[in-house]
Design a protein around this motif. Structure first.
Motif, PDB file in Angstrom:
ATOM      1  N   ARG A   1       5.863  10.918 -17.360  1.00  0.00           N
ATOM      2  CA  ARG A   1       6.047  11.440 -18.708  1.00  0.00           C
ATOM      3  C   ARG A   1       4.779  12.116 -19.257  1.00  0.00           C
ATOM      4  NH1 ARG A   1       9.874  11.650 -18.463  1.00  0.00           N
ATOM      5  NH2 ARG A   1      11.054   9.782 -18.963  1.00  0.00           N
ATOM      6  N   HIS A   2       3.632  11.482 -19.061  1.00  0.00           N
ATOM      7  CA  HIS A   2       2.375  12.021 -19.596  1.00  0.00           C
ATOM      8  C   HIS A   2       1.352  12.149 -18.473  1.00  0.00           C
ATOM      9  CE1 HIS A   2       3.938  11.194 -23.638  1.00  0.00           C
ATOM     10  NE2 HIS A   2       4.283   9.990 -23.183  1.00  0.00           N
ATOM     11  N   ASN A   3       0.660  13.274 -18.469  1.00  0.00           N
ATOM     12  CA  ASN A   3      -0.371  13.499 -17.465  1.00  0.00           C
ATOM     13  C   ASN A   3      -1.502  14.292 -18.106  1.00  0.00           C
ATOM     14  OD1 ASN A   3      -1.155  13.164 -14.656  1.00  0.00           O
ATOM     15  ND2 ASN A   3      -1.005  15.378 -14.486  1.00  0.00           N
ATOM     16  N   ALA A   4      -2.737  13.805 -17.978  1.00  0.00           N
ATOM     17  CA  ALA A   4      -3.892  14.478 -18.590  1.00  0.00           C
ATOM     18  C   ALA A   4      -5.028  14.572 -17.579  1.00  0.00           C
ATOM     19  CB  ALA A   4      -4.362  13.722 -19.830  1.00  0.00           C
ATOM     20  N   ASN A   5      -5.716  15.699 -17.589  1.00  0.00           N
ATOM     21  CA  ASN A   5      -6.856  15.921 -16.704  1.00  0.00           C
ATOM     22  C   ASN A   5      -7.982  16.597 -17.473  1.00  0.00           C
ATOM     23  OD1 ASN A   5      -6.381  15.360 -13.634  1.00  0.00           O
ATOM     24  ND2 ASN A   5      -4.429  16.198 -14.387  1.00  0.00           N
ATOM     25  N   VAL A   6      -9.198  16.153 -17.215  1.00  0.00           N
ATOM     26  CA  VAL A   6     -10.391  16.790 -17.778  1.00  0.00           C
ATOM     27  C   VAL A   6     -11.382  17.003 -16.645  1.00  0.00           C
ATOM     28  CG1 VAL A   6     -12.300  16.640 -19.409  1.00  0.00           C
ATOM     29  CG2 VAL A   6     -10.054  15.698 -20.034  1.00  0.00           C
ATOM     30  N   VAL A   7     -11.848  18.233 -16.499  1.00  0.00           N
ATOM     31  CA  VAL A   7     -12.850  18.583 -15.499  1.00  0.00           C
ATOM     32  C   VAL A   7     -14.047  19.188 -16.222  1.00  0.00           C
ATOM     33  CG1 VAL A   7     -13.402  19.996 -13.483  1.00  0.00           C
ATOM     34  CG2 VAL A   7     -11.114  19.009 -13.725  1.00  0.00           C
TER      35      VAL A   7
ATOM     36  N   ARG B   1     -14.475  14.527 -13.136  1.00  0.00           N
ATOM     37  CA  ARG B   1     -13.032  14.697 -13.327  1.00  0.00           C
ATOM     38  C   ARG B   1     -12.416  13.359 -13.696  1.00  0.00           C
ATOM     39  NH1 ARG B   1      -8.049  14.102  -9.396  1.00  0.00           N
ATOM     40  NH2 ARG B   1      -6.399  14.675 -10.848  1.00  0.00           N
ATOM     41  N   TRP B   2     -11.617  13.359 -14.778  1.00  0.00           N
ATOM     42  CA  TRP B   2     -10.884  12.153 -15.179  1.00  0.00           C
ATOM     43  C   TRP B   2      -9.411  12.489 -15.286  1.00  0.00           C
ATOM     44  CZ3 TRP B   2      -8.169  10.562 -19.723  1.00  0.00           C
ATOM     45  CH2 TRP B   2      -7.846   9.187 -19.751  1.00  0.00           C
ATOM     46  N   ASN B   3      -8.583  11.613 -14.745  1.00  0.00           N
ATOM     47  CA  ASN B   3      -7.136  11.820 -14.742  1.00  0.00           C
ATOM     48  C   ASN B   3      -6.435  10.585 -15.305  1.00  0.00           C
ATOM     49  OD1 ASN B   3      -4.574  11.627 -12.262  1.00  0.00           O
ATOM     50  ND2 ASN B   3      -4.467  12.811 -14.133  1.00  0.00           N
ATOM     51  N   PHE B   4      -5.453  10.828 -16.173  1.00  0.00           N
ATOM     52  CA  PHE B   4      -4.600   9.756 -16.693  1.00  0.00           C
ATOM     53  C   PHE B   4      -3.148  10.149 -16.485  1.00  0.00           C
ATOM     54  CE2 PHE B   4      -1.742   8.226 -19.956  1.00  0.00           C
ATOM     55  CZ  PHE B   4      -1.949   6.858 -19.920  1.00  0.00           C
ATOM     56  N   GLY B   5      -2.351   9.201 -16.010  1.00  0.00           N
ATOM     57  CA  GLY B   5      -0.926   9.454 -15.849  1.00  0.00           C
ATOM     58  C   GLY B   5      -0.113   8.225 -16.182  1.00  0.00           C
ATOM     59  N   SER B   6       0.966   8.415 -16.911  1.00  0.00           N
ATOM     60  CA  SER B   6       1.865   7.284 -17.191  1.00  0.00           C
ATOM     61  C   SER B   6       2.588   6.889 -15.912  1.00  0.00           C
ATOM     62  CB  SER B   6       2.851   7.646 -18.305  1.00  0.00           C
ATOM     63  OG  SER B   6       3.566   8.832 -17.982  1.00  0.00           O
ATOM     64  N   GLY B   7       3.251   5.744 -15.926  1.00  0.00           N
ATOM     65  CA  GLY B   7       3.816   5.172 -14.710  1.00  0.00           C
ATOM     66  C   GLY B   7       5.014   5.927 -14.159  1.00  0.00           C
ATOM     67  N   PHE B   8       5.122   5.925 -12.834  1.00  0.00           N
ATOM     68  CA  PHE B   8       6.266   6.535 -12.162  1.00  0.00           C
ATOM     69  C   PHE B   8       7.471   5.587 -12.192  1.00  0.00           C
ATOM     70  CE2 PHE B   8       2.881   8.833  -9.709  1.00  0.00           C
ATOM     71  CZ  PHE B   8       3.230  10.115 -10.132  1.00  0.00           C
TER      72      PHE B   8
ATOM     73  N   TYR C   1      -1.708   5.085 -14.482  1.00  0.00           N
ATOM     74  CA  TYR C   1      -2.712   5.473 -13.489  1.00  0.00           C
ATOM     75  C   TYR C   1      -3.850   6.156 -14.218  1.00  0.00           C
ATOM     76  CZ  TYR C   1      -4.693   8.352  -9.666  1.00  0.00           C
ATOM     77  OH  TYR C   1      -5.532   8.962  -8.765  1.00  0.00           O
ATOM     78  N   HIS C   2      -5.080   5.816 -13.876  1.00  0.00           N
ATOM     79  CA  HIS C   2      -6.222   6.603 -14.344  1.00  0.00           C
ATOM     80  C   HIS C   2      -7.379   6.441 -13.365  1.00  0.00           C
ATOM     81  CE1 HIS C   2      -7.946   2.907 -16.247  1.00  0.00           C
ATOM     82  NE2 HIS C   2      -6.703   2.688 -16.640  1.00  0.00           N
ATOM     83  N   ARG C   3      -8.165   7.518 -13.254  1.00  0.00           N
ATOM     84  CA  ARG C   3      -9.223   7.546 -12.241  1.00  0.00           C
ATOM     85  C   ARG C   3     -10.342   8.474 -12.678  1.00  0.00           C
ATOM     86  NH1 ARG C   3      -7.728   9.967  -6.469  1.00  0.00           N
ATOM     87  NH2 ARG C   3      -8.982  11.767  -7.082  1.00  0.00           N
ATOM     88  N   LEU C   4     -11.571   8.073 -12.416  1.00  0.00           N
ATOM     89  CA  LEU C   4     -12.744   8.885 -12.715  1.00  0.00           C
ATOM     90  C   LEU C   4     -13.450   9.223 -11.406  1.00  0.00           C
ATOM     91  CD1 LEU C   4     -14.783  10.055 -14.849  1.00  0.00           C
ATOM     92  CD2 LEU C   4     -15.998   7.870 -14.637  1.00  0.00           C
ATOM     93  N   ASP C   5     -13.691  10.520 -11.186  1.00  0.00           N
ATOM     94  CA  ASP C   5     -14.431  10.987 -10.017  1.00  0.00           C
ATOM     95  C   ASP C   5     -15.719  11.654 -10.477  1.00  0.00           C
ATOM     96  OD1 ASP C   5     -12.211  10.168  -8.591  1.00  0.00           O
ATOM     97  OD2 ASP C   5     -11.394  12.190  -8.368  1.00  0.00           O
ATOM     98  N   LEU C   6     -16.798  11.395  -9.756  1.00  0.00           N
ATOM     99  CA  LEU C   6     -18.109  11.958 -10.089  1.00  0.00           C
ATOM    100  C   LEU C   6     -18.691  12.644  -8.864  1.00  0.00           C
ATOM    101  CD1 LEU C   6     -19.641   8.847 -11.936  1.00  0.00           C
ATOM    102  CD2 LEU C   6     -18.501  10.815 -12.999  1.00  0.00           C
ATOM    103  N   GLY C   7     -19.456  13.711  -9.110  1.00  0.00           N
ATOM    104  CA  GLY C   7     -20.094  14.406  -8.000  1.00  0.00           C
ATOM    105  C   GLY C   7     -21.362  15.101  -8.439  1.00  0.00           C
ATOM    106  N   VAL C   8     -22.341  15.153  -7.548  1.00  0.00           N
ATOM    107  CA  VAL C   8     -23.573  15.896  -7.817  1.00  0.00           C
ATOM    108  C   VAL C   8     -23.964  16.620  -6.535  1.00  0.00           C
ATOM    109  CG1 VAL C   8     -25.053  13.916  -7.262  1.00  0.00           C
ATOM    110  CG2 VAL C   8     -25.942  15.765  -8.678  1.00  0.00           C
ATOM    111  N   THR C   9     -24.424  17.880  -6.690  1.00  0.00           N
ATOM    112  CA  THR C   9     -24.790  18.708  -5.550  1.00  0.00           C
ATOM    113  C   THR C   9     -26.202  19.253  -5.748  1.00  0.00           C
ATOM    114  OG1 THR C   9     -22.474  19.371  -5.270  1.00  0.00           O
ATOM    115  CG2 THR C   9     -24.133  20.700  -4.151  1.00  0.00           C
TER     116      THR C   9
END
Length: 775
Positions: free
Chosen positions: A642-648, A664-671, A715-723
């Protein structure tokens, strides 16, 4: 079949004859823009006549066409960020067509007196409904899972896209299932673009030039699928010098080599080049040491991707490409199932710039083969194979701001599918099918309004079905910064998934032609019935939206959509009887191999994009509702999030932008999922009526509740990266990438094993390191 090929040739010949007759009697300046250092096309950049409003933007081949040019001498200018502004005097006479090949030199510049975005110009002159365009530079702004940027990772933040998991996950686009999504690589139809781990596509980021993602309402040029289209274009290879890249990470290793076969003797002369790319994942081995905390047996995924391309470029910009690939994938899951697939193919495409004609012609002919096999314990293996070809000719005619596009397409494929359903009944299908399609689009600009009507005629030869598919696009430039857009269309396809849409985990992803063994009628939601006249899957799209440039750096895009899935074919998991005269009195839903469903998908997507200097922000919120009706019940399929959000967020800093940080952070309501009501013991008779039930061991079986009536946790997840980059000279660069997937170790559920009563989670906190060297 011979008649079909004659029709295809006649349509192609007719298109060639018609093209010159459509030309407007005006001067035309056309040509290609290239990067001087590599010879690669410079895409989506502005070309205009100084002191006028006459101009155009280059396309994915670097091609531009400026028509209705007054006779005389004009100062042609090319401006784009990151390159020196190019100026050239061009003299054109009435009815004359001039072809230019222009080369830009790289240089970080800030345009002060004149700064126009090629992206904005295209937004003002094209409908571009439901389209997201991605370049390698954008893809690299995501935290690189496994130490490597990949298209599959960025697709997860595209508006309207739902991703179901890290392991075996698939992409669902605005309500459509994966079988409804068409993927093209350099014009070739590709049948599985994602590896089983779900974090990687088969497209290495270093070979991509551009990717267009059409999520709804696409025009008549595209067809054969009822939900979305992903069109990938690869680079041609360096035309000026031998160059390459090598890299390794905790997930995989890769190597790229490209260079000229025949260098340009002078600017504007012909040339040829090559590009070779290889990537191999050893995650199934490295994870036993590096990621034993995830699973002591290691992560069961491995893959190998090979791609090669040779390009021949003419003096006038015409070009001819030969390309081929071999992609393989394997999974050994929990010691109970082995899955492997192979996808190989080859093809040719070309761009032709006819002398004395303002028409641009491009074409493709290719073939590919995709084979997947799944072995589960002692069960017979499940097998799916599809081998196909596709060819096409496309024509573009530019008349000022107006544009005519038309073409023909020929496709064919052979499917071989074998499996046993839950009741132990075998199913096997071998089919050959051929399709031919013709289309026309006419984009017309009327002051501030752009209309883009189109018509596609798609003939399914194996079914003897002709399908007319009208399309319509519209854009209203309310002001320089505010634009309204809308699109609608009718779509069809002749492919069905070799798995059920009701499966929670789809590691097996196969294909088969639309079967004719279907129920005779569809029961609609109001209780009425409709005859099933043909086995095609069908859908209608309706999309509308608003684009608003809040500032020069901040843009907003809001779209609403409705997809009416009028006919959807699904495997019949309830089949008990064979469809023979012996069981003629049994209902179709208990003896047909497939059922026919109807459905709908609607929702809204809001996208914000900010880009200034070294800072880039991409934020997306999607609301989605998807349901299906199978004649008995309405249910939500497993991808109805139903709900899905992403921020990059990406930021480059330091001397020469040597540092880059990505978040990057992602949030999603349940399947949705089907709940378990209880268990029972099932005695396996195995066809033997003498089985002693008092001594036989029963198999534990689940009693299911209502279909997909429950919801999994959010569901929600945070990903981090540095180059960090070290530049030794103009070409030699060393790069080290550190990334963390699921940085706060969220326990996101993948699925629940009912029989073992065990929760299986998606990937935990997962650090990775990658090192690459470019020369």
């Amino acid at each position: 079949m011979l008649k079909l090929y004659r029709t295809y040739l006649l349509l192609s010949f007719f298109a060639l004859l018609v093209s010159p007759a459509l030309l407007a009697q005006n001067g035309t300046i056309r040509g290609f823009i290239y990067e001087k250092g590599s010879g690669e096309p410079v895409i989506f950049t502005n070309v205009y006549l100084k002191g006028t409003t006459i101009g155009a933007a280059t396309d994915v081949n670097g091609y531009f066409s400026i028509t209705k040019v007054p006779a005389g001498t004009h100062l042609l200018m090319v401006t784009t960020l990151g390159y020196d502004t190019l100026q050239k005097n061009v003299t054109v006479a009435r009815d004359q067509i001039i072809t230019e090949k222009l080369y830009l030199e790289k240089k970080s510049v800030t345009l002060k007196t004149f700064e126009v975005s090629g992206e904005k110009q295209e937004a003002q002159n094209q409908v571009r409904m439901g389209i997201t365009t991605l370049t390698p530079r954008q893809i690299e702004r995501m935290p690189s899972v496994g130490g490597e940027a990949d298209l599959a990772q960025y697709l997860q933040v595209v508006p309207g896209v739902i991703f179901t998991g890290d392991q075996g996950g698939q992409l669902y686009i605005r309500g459509g299932s994966p079988i409804m999504n068409k993927t093209m690589l350099d014009g070739m139809v590709l049948y599985n673009p994602f590896h089983s781990i779900g974090l990687f596509s088969v497209f290495d980021n270093d070979i991509i030039r551009n990717a267009d993602i059409y999520t709804a309402g696409f025009n008549a040029e595209h067809g054969g699928r009822i939900s979305s289209v992903m069109d990938i274009t690869t680079r041609d290879g360096n035309k000026t010098r031998l160059s390459g890249k090598v890299g390794a990470s905790t997930f995989a290793a890769k190597a790229l080599l490209e260079g000229p076969i025949k260098k340009q003797s002078e600017p504007g002369a012909g040339s040829s080049s090559f590009l070779l790319n290889a990537r191999h994942s050893y995650l199934d081995q490295s994870s036993k040491t590096l990621y034993s905390f995830v699973d002591t047996a290691g992560l069961p995924f491995n893959f190998t991707d090979l791609y090669g391309k040779v390009s021949f470029n003419g003096a006038n910009g015409s070009k001819f490409n030969l390309f081929g690939f071999n992609f393989t994938d394997g999974v050994r899951y929990r010691g109970v199932s082995d899955l492997g697939w192979t996808n190989y193919g080859a093809g040719t495409n070309f761009v032709l710039v006819p002398s004395g004609s303002a028409v641009l012609i491009d074409g493709v002919f290719s073939f590919s083969n995709y084979t997947i096999e799944l072995k589960e314990g002692d069960l017979p293996p499940r097998l799916s194979e599809i081998a196909g070809f596709n060819g096409g000719l496309n024509f573009k005619l530019f008349q000022g701001d107006d544009e005519i596009r038309y073409g023909v397409e020929l496709m064919g494929f052979r499917t071989n599918f074998q499996y046993f359903n839950a009741a132990g009944r075998p199913f096997k299908q071998e089919e050959n099918t051929t399709e031919i399609a013709g289309y026309v689009n006419y984009k017309k600009k009327l002051n501030n309004v752009i209309i883009d009507p189109g018509l596609r005629m798609h003939y399914y030869a194996s079914l003897s079905v002709v399908n007319l598919e009208p399309r319509m696009g519209l854009k209203w430039n309310i002001s320089d910064d505010l634009r309204f857009k809308a699109a609608a269309g009718r779509y069809s396809q002749n492919l069905v998934a070799a798995n059920s849409d009701r499966d929670v985990v789809n590691l097996f992803y196969g294909f088969l032609a639309s079967p004719e063994n279907l129920p005779r009628n569809i029961t609609l939601r109001d209780g009425s019935t409709r005859e099933v006249k043909d086995p095609l899957q069908r859908a209608n799209h309706y999309v509308a939206g608003v684009e608003y440039d809040l500032t020069n750096d901040l843009t907003a895009n809001f779209e609403v959509y409705y997809k009416d899935f009028r006919q959807v074919t699904n495997l019949n998991r309830n089949k008990i009887f064979e469809d023979t005269p012996e069981f003629a009195d049994e209902p179709d839903e208990l003896k047909k191999d497939f059922i026919v469903e109807t459905g709908q998908a609607y929702g809204a997507d809001l996208q914000l994009k900010y880009e200034r200097g070294g800072t880039y922000v991409w934020a997306v919120y999607s609301y989605t509702f998807v349901d299906r009706f199978d004649g008995f019940q309405v249910y939500n399929p497993v991808w109805d999030r139903r709900h899905n959000a992403n921020v990059v967020v990406s930021h480059t800093f330091g001397k020469f932008d040597a540092w880059k940080a990505n978040v990057r952070w992602n949030f999603g309501s349940g399947f949705p999922f089907t709940q378990t009501q209880g268990f029972y013991g099932s005695i396996p008779f195995n066809g033997d009526i003498n089985t002693d039930i008092t001594t036989s061991n029963a198999e534990l079986m689940a009693i299911y509740g209502d279909l997909n009536a429950g919801r999994l946790p959010t569901y929600h997840r945070l990903d981090l990266g540095v180059t960090r980059s070290w530049r030794f000279d103009e070409f030699k660069v060393l790069e080290v990438d550190l990334s963390v997937t699921n940085a706060y170790d969220r326990e996101n559920i993948f699925y629940f094993d009912r029989i073992r009563y065990e929760r299986v989670n998606q990937l935990p906190l997962l650090p990775s390191v990658g090192v690459s060297y470019r020369f």
